[in-house]
Design a protein around this motif. Structure first.
Motif, PDB file in Angstrom:
ATOM      1  N   ASP A  82      20.544  44.634  48.676  1.00  0.00           N
ATOM      2  CA  ASP A  82      19.835  43.967  49.914  1.00  0.00           C
ATOM      3  C   ASP A  82      20.134  42.896  50.754  1.00  0.00           C
ATOM      4  O   ASP A  82      19.388  42.508  51.575  1.00  0.00           O
ATOM      5  CB  ASP A  82      19.135  42.821  47.792  1.00  0.00           C
ATOM      6  N   ILE A  83      21.075  42.593  50.099  1.00  0.00           N
ATOM      7  CA  ILE A  83      21.660  41.424  51.078  1.00  0.00           C
ATOM      8  C   ILE A  83      21.674  42.113  53.080  1.00  0.00           C
ATOM      9  O   ILE A  83      21.883  42.063  53.425  1.00  0.00           O
ATOM     10  CB  ILE A  83      23.096  40.670  50.379  1.00  0.00           C
ATOM     11  N   GLN A  84      22.342  43.320  51.994  1.00  0.00           N
ATOM     12  CA  GLN A  84      22.935  44.252  53.662  1.00  0.00           C
ATOM     13  C   GLN A  84      21.508  44.710  54.612  1.00  0.00           C
ATOM     14  O   GLN A  84      21.556  44.371  55.524  1.00  0.00           O
ATOM     15  CB  GLN A  84      23.826  45.316  53.539  1.00  0.00           C
ATOM     16  N   GLU A  88      20.174  43.379  58.386  1.00  0.00           N
ATOM     17  CA  GLU A  88      20.493  43.817  59.531  1.00  0.00           C
ATOM     18  C   GLU A  88      18.635  44.263  60.053  1.00  0.00           C
ATOM     19  O   GLU A  88      18.576  44.016  60.957  1.00  0.00           O
ATOM     20  CB  GLU A  88      20.219  45.830  58.952  1.00  0.00           C
ATOM     21  N   ILE A  89      17.255  43.928  59.056  1.00  0.00           N
ATOM     22  CA  ILE A  89      16.424  43.543  59.547  1.00  0.00           C
ATOM     23  C   ILE A  89      16.477  42.473  59.816  1.00  0.00           C
ATOM     24  O   ILE A  89      16.170  42.119  61.584  1.00  0.00           O
ATOM     25  CB  ILE A  89      14.989  43.212  58.027  1.00  0.00           C
ATOM     26  N   THR A  90      16.835  41.444  60.435  1.00  0.00           N
ATOM     27  CA  THR A  90      17.144  39.740  61.225  1.00  0.00           C
ATOM     28  C   THR A  90      18.075  40.358  61.965  1.00  0.00           C
ATOM     29  O   THR A  90      18.061  39.698  63.101  1.00  0.00           O
ATOM     30  CB  THR A  90      18.258  38.792  60.123  1.00  0.00           C
ATOM     31  N   ARG A  91      19.046  40.767  62.474  1.00  0.00           N
ATOM     32  CA  ARG A  91      20.126  41.397  63.589  1.00  0.00           C
ATOM     33  C   ARG A  91      18.700  42.363  64.379  1.00  0.00           C
ATOM     34  O   ARG A  91      18.932  42.504  65.906  1.00  0.00           O
ATOM     35  CB  ARG A  91      20.740  42.447  63.320  1.00  0.00           C
ATOM     36  N   GLY A  92      17.931  42.388  64.055  1.00  0.00           N
ATOM     37  CA  GLY A  92      16.696  43.650  64.632  1.00  0.00           C
ATOM     38  C   GLY A  92      16.091  42.524  65.475  1.00  0.00           C
ATOM     39  O   GLY A  92      14.842  43.385  66.438  1.00  0.00           O
ATOM     40  N   ASN A  93      15.993  41.735  64.891  1.00  0.00           N
ATOM     41  CA  ASN A  93      14.394  40.491  65.934  1.00  0.00           C
ATOM     42  C   ASN A  93      14.795  40.188  66.251  1.00  0.00           C
ATOM     43  O   ASN A  93      15.721  39.326  66.886  1.00  0.00           O
ATOM     44  CB  ASN A  93      13.621  40.029  63.773  1.00  0.00           C
TER      45      ASN A  93
END
Length: 93
Positions: A82-84, A88-93
């Motif tokens: 979940d943390i990973q 990755e989601i926050t890195r894409g934004n």
């Protein structure tokens, strides 16, 4: 010939270890003991290493702790995923 794999409870393991010791003390060979208990020599060795000298209650508690440990490891692994995913989601934004 393949056999269905048997799962033994901690109580059953402790009982079979006691039975094995009694049979060996009575002069039976290791082969006879293994055949009577319907287990293999590696299984007997593994059980002795893990449960040797334990009482039924101690073996049951050990099994409970092992099950709890397995459950907690799975929980930690799921949280790490979940943390990973969040990283990755926050890195894409």
């Amino acid at each position: 010939m393949t056999r269905k794999r048997n799962r033994h409870s901690a109580d059953q393991i402790v009982k079979k270890l006691r039975d094995a010791d009694a049979m060996l003390a009575a002069g039976k060979s290791v082969g006879e003991v293994l055949q009577a208990l319907e287990i293999s020599e590696p299984t007997l060795s593994r059980w002795r290493a893990q449960y040797g000298g334990m009482k039924k209650e101690e073996a049951k508690r050990l099994k409970q702790l092992e099950d709890e440990n397995q459950r907690l490891k799975k929980l930690v692994a799921e949280q790490a995923l979940d943390i990973q995913m969040l990283k990755e989601i926050t890195r894409g934004n």
